[in-house]
Write an enzyme that holds these catalytic residues in place. Structure first.
Site, PDB file in Angstrom:
ATOM      1  N   HIS A 138       8.129  23.108   8.632  1.00  0.00           N
ATOM      2  CA  HIS A 138       9.384  23.951   8.928  1.00  0.00           C
ATOM      3  C   HIS A 138       9.534  23.594  10.292  1.00  0.00           C
ATOM      4  O   HIS A 138       8.492  23.558  11.052  1.00  0.00           O
ATOM      5  CB  HIS A 138       9.264  25.347   8.406  1.00  0.00           C
ATOM      6  CG  HIS A 138      10.433  26.159   8.606  1.00  0.00           C
ATOM      7  ND1 HIS A 138      10.735  26.654  10.166  1.00  0.00           N
ATOM      8  CD2 HIS A 138      11.323  26.682   8.019  1.00  0.00           C
ATOM      9  CE1 HIS A 138      11.798  27.429   9.973  1.00  0.00           C
ATOM     10  NE2 HIS A 138      12.233  27.430   8.733  1.00  0.00           N
ATOM     11  N   ASP A 214       0.586  27.651   8.347  1.00  0.00           N
ATOM     12  CA  ASP A 214       1.806  28.278   8.367  1.00  0.00           C
ATOM     13  C   ASP A 214       1.989  28.922   7.072  1.00  0.00           C
ATOM     14  O   ASP A 214       2.424  28.168   5.848  1.00  0.00           O
ATOM     15  CB  ASP A 214       3.001  27.344   8.439  1.00  0.00           C
ATOM     16  CG  ASP A 214       4.638  27.880   8.430  1.00  0.00           C
ATOM     17  OD1 ASP A 214       4.416  28.968   7.808  1.00  0.00           O
ATOM     18  OD2 ASP A 214       5.403  27.199   8.728  1.00  0.00           O
ATOM     19  N   GLN A 217       5.679  30.826   3.497  1.00  0.00           N
ATOM     20  CA  GLN A 217       5.803  30.787   2.118  1.00  0.00           C
ATOM     21  C   GLN A 217       4.835  31.018   1.349  1.00  0.00           C
ATOM     22  O   GLN A 217       4.852  31.649  -0.028  1.00  0.00           O
ATOM     23  CB  GLN A 217       6.401  29.358   1.602  1.00  0.00           C
ATOM     24  CG  GLN A 217       7.860  28.997   2.173  1.00  0.00           C
ATOM     25  CD  GLN A 217       8.914  29.868   2.035  1.00  0.00           C
ATOM     26  OE1 GLN A 217       8.845  30.630   0.838  1.00  0.00           O
ATOM     27  NE2 GLN A 217       9.703  29.992   2.822  1.00  0.00           N
ATOM     28  N   LYS A 240       9.930  37.632   4.296  1.00  0.00           N
ATOM     29  CA  LYS A 240       9.537  36.879   2.912  1.00  0.00           C
ATOM     30  C   LYS A 240       8.818  37.609   1.939  1.00  0.00           C
ATOM     31  O   LYS A 240       8.627  36.844   0.852  1.00  0.00           O
ATOM     32  CB  LYS A 240       9.238  35.633   3.257  1.00  0.00           C
ATOM     33  CG  LYS A 240      10.052  34.785   4.266  1.00  0.00           C
ATOM     34  CD  LYS A 240       9.631  33.237   4.304  1.00  0.00           C
ATOM     35  CE  LYS A 240      10.574  32.660   5.451  1.00  0.00           C
ATOM     36  NZ  LYS A 240      11.748  32.216   5.354  1.00  0.00           N
ATOM     37  N   CYS A 382      15.723  23.885   7.312  1.00  0.00           N
ATOM     38  CA  CYS A 382      14.950  23.742   8.851  1.00  0.00           C
ATOM     39  C   CYS A 382      13.746  22.802   8.507  1.00  0.00           C
ATOM     40  O   CYS A 382      12.668  23.040   9.207  1.00  0.00           O
ATOM     41  CB  CYS A 382      14.574  25.160   9.235  1.00  0.00           C
ATOM     42  SG  CYS A 382      16.070  26.171   9.726  1.00  0.00           S
TER      43      CYS A 382
HETATM   44  N1  7TS Z   1       7.388  28.412   7.934  1.00  0.00           N
HETATM   45  C1  7TS Z   1       8.081  28.222   6.769  1.00  0.00           C
HETATM   46  C2  7TS Z   1       7.303  27.455   5.655  1.00  0.00           C
HETATM   47  C3  7TS Z   1       9.256  28.730   6.410  1.00  0.00           C
HETATM   48  O1  7TS Z   1       9.588  28.541   5.194  1.00  0.00           O
HETATM   49  C4  7TS Z   1       9.857  29.305   7.437  1.00  0.00           C
HETATM   50  C5  7TS Z   1      11.341  30.063   7.135  1.00  0.00           C
HETATM   51  C6  7TS Z   1       9.368  29.755   8.607  1.00  0.00           C
HETATM   52  C7  7TS Z   1       8.208  29.069   8.876  1.00  0.00           C
HETATM   53  C8  7TS Z   1      10.142  30.593   9.581  1.00  0.00           C
HETATM   54  O2  7TS Z   1      10.216  31.854   9.184  1.00  0.00           O
HETATM   55  P1  7TS Z   1      10.994  32.978  10.050  1.00  0.00           P
HETATM   56  O3  7TS Z   1      10.831  34.110   9.567  1.00  0.00           O
HETATM   57  O4  7TS Z   1      10.297  32.873  11.462  1.00  0.00           O
HETATM   58  O5  7TS Z   1      12.215  32.275  10.303  1.00  0.00           O
HETATM   59  N2  7TS Z   1      11.859  29.452   6.104  1.00  0.00           N
HETATM   60  C9  7TS Z   1      13.324  29.657   5.444  1.00  0.00           C
HETATM   61  C10 7TS Z   1      13.711  29.000   4.757  1.00  0.00           C
HETATM   62  O6  7TS Z   1      13.209  28.060   3.980  1.00  0.00           O
HETATM   63  N3  7TS Z   1      14.940  29.584   4.529  1.00  0.00           N
HETATM   64  O7  7TS Z   1      15.541  30.108   5.568  1.00  0.00           O
HETATM   65  C11 7TS Z   1      14.215  30.514   6.188  1.00  0.00           C
END
Ligand code: 7TS
Length: 424
Positions: A138, A214, A217, A240, A382
């Protein structure tokens, strides 16, 4: 004591999730959009909240709110206690050996990666030092390293994704030579691919590299144990995993956090400030500058306890079953017309289903599905380097969680059939 029957002695973890009983815990799911039942299939972007989380945050605001780490009155001490309790709950959830010092609250997974890059990275990575990333990261785990590449001449290497949508581990031994950090997603937000993390960490450590996972997910969907994973840093987001937005987590080994310089400066992170300098506070507060997300921490603590009460192995088992059902239903109904970008079967993959549907544009598809009440995300998710690897600009992604059931998958399949009629 009465003798236990086999059923009573069987681990509760093996009992299937009763989704029908669990759904009413999530008030947002109990509504219609466009006159159709809301079918929420976008938990990889952000998950929904059980009442336990909403009530914990409401209760906090109604009875306890005060700033933390400074008040000496009872209300502030109680706010402090709740905030630090949340830290312990989160630490326990990921198997942190020392939750009270090693769990740092941030804004989200993105900020957690930026913290590591700006603090550990600026200190330890110099011109020509190498960070190994993967093609399925991501942007949150790419751009902070690209910034270091620009600022400090750090070299980036890339572990590829094979045609089976899994990381090409055969390449790893060679690529990892001379690397200082391997920064790798534990589960892809596009492919659902689950990384064999312990294996990667062992290879990386043998080569003298540290490992950042990371877990944005993976932590919401799989049992997590930082020690079994062998990671040095783990980042994830509260929103999430049934928690609120505005809070994320960085876990790192204590020795690393001890010697890392602060990330953001301000109140809370200092021990003393003089005209000519400052000294830093103890862990974890050294990395929590300014008033932290207190109610959000309380909410995340409640989310973690909700997930623990269900059992993460049950959450995983449920998602495996539902993913298999969805794969079968999609292939059965649409055959070659539907492509699922992700590993076949359910081994080493989570409940993320990135779809191509004939030549229908993913955004058009998502809009048509919305008319049936089905929420999916369309776009590059992303993960632009991965999109290029897949040879597409975007996918339509349905992602499953513990509150989804076969009826939700059926609704997706029926909505796709309607789209098929519409687009021909
Ligand atoms: N890493 C992964 C694997 C992710 O899926 C996401 C967000 C992030 C980092 C960043 O998370 P945040 O909470 O800091 O934004 N992924 C997604 C997605 O798949 N659709 O919207 C956000």
């Amino acid at each position: 004591m009465a003798e236990l029957t086999v059923e009573e002695t069987a681990p509760a973890a093996l009992a299937p999730l009763d989704v029908a009983a669990l759904k009413p815990d999530f008030p947002v799911l109990n509504q219609e959009v466009h006159g159709r039942r809301l079918v929420y299939l976008d938990s990889a972007a952000s998950s929904q909240h059980p009442r336990a989380v909403l009530e914990a945050m409401d209760r906090y605001y109604e009875t306890t709110h005060a700033n933390v780490h400074r008040g000496v009155y009872a209300l502030a001490e109680e706010a402090d206690r709740l905030y630090e309790d949340a830290r312990r709950s989160v630490g326990r959830f990921i198997g942190a050996p020392d939750p009270t010092t090693e769990v740092i609250f941030t804004k989200n997974a993105t900020e957690s990666v930026n913290l590591v890059a700006a603090s550990w990275g600026r200190k330890h990575l110099h011109e020509g030092d190498v960070v190994l990333l993967t093609e399925m990261e991501h942007h949150a785990n790419l751009v902070p390293w690209l910034m270091l590449a620009e600022e400090q001449g750090v070299e980036l290497r890339w572990l590829g994704v094979g045609d089976d949508y899994r990381l090409d581990l055969a390449e790893l031994e060679e690529l990892v030579t001379g690397v200082k950090l391997v920064a790798c997603s534990a589960m892809s937000n596009v492919l659902g691919t689950i990384t064999p993390f312990a294996e990667i960490a062992a290879v990386a450590h043998r080569a003298g590299a540290l490992v950042l996972a990371d877990g944005a997910q993976s932590v919401p969907h799989l049992p997590t144990d930082v020690q079994a994973m062998g990671c040095d840093f783990l980042v994830f987001s509260g929103h999430k995993m049934l928690g609120p937005t505005g809070i994320g987590v960085l876990w790192a080994r204590r020795e690393l956090l001890e010697e890392m310089p602060p990330f953001l400066g301000g109140g809370g992170m200092i021990r003393d400030v003089r005209r000519d300098g400052f000294t830093t506070n103890e862990l974890p507060w050294k990395f929590e500058a300014g008033t932290p997300p207190i109610a959000e921490a309380v909410g995340l603590g409640a989310a973690v306890r909700y997930l623990e009460a269900i059992g993460m192995d049950r959450v995983r088992a449920h998602e495996v079953e539902l993913t298999a059902y969805a794969q079968g239903a999609l292939a059965g109904r649409f055959g070659e017309k539907v492509t699922i970008f992700g590993p076949e079967g359910t081994d080493g993959r989570g409940g993320v289903l990135s779809l191509a549907f004939g030549d229908v544009h993913p955004h058009d598809l998502a809009q048509v599905l919305d008319q049936s009440g089905v929420c999916v995300r369309a776009g590059h998710h992303c993960a632009k380097p991965l999109m290029r690897r897949l040879g597409v600009n975007a996918t339509a992604r349905a992602s499953l969680y513990l509150y989804n059931d076969e009826e939700d998958v059926d609704a997706l399949v029926d909505a796709l059939a309607e789209a098929d009629t519409l687009f021909g």
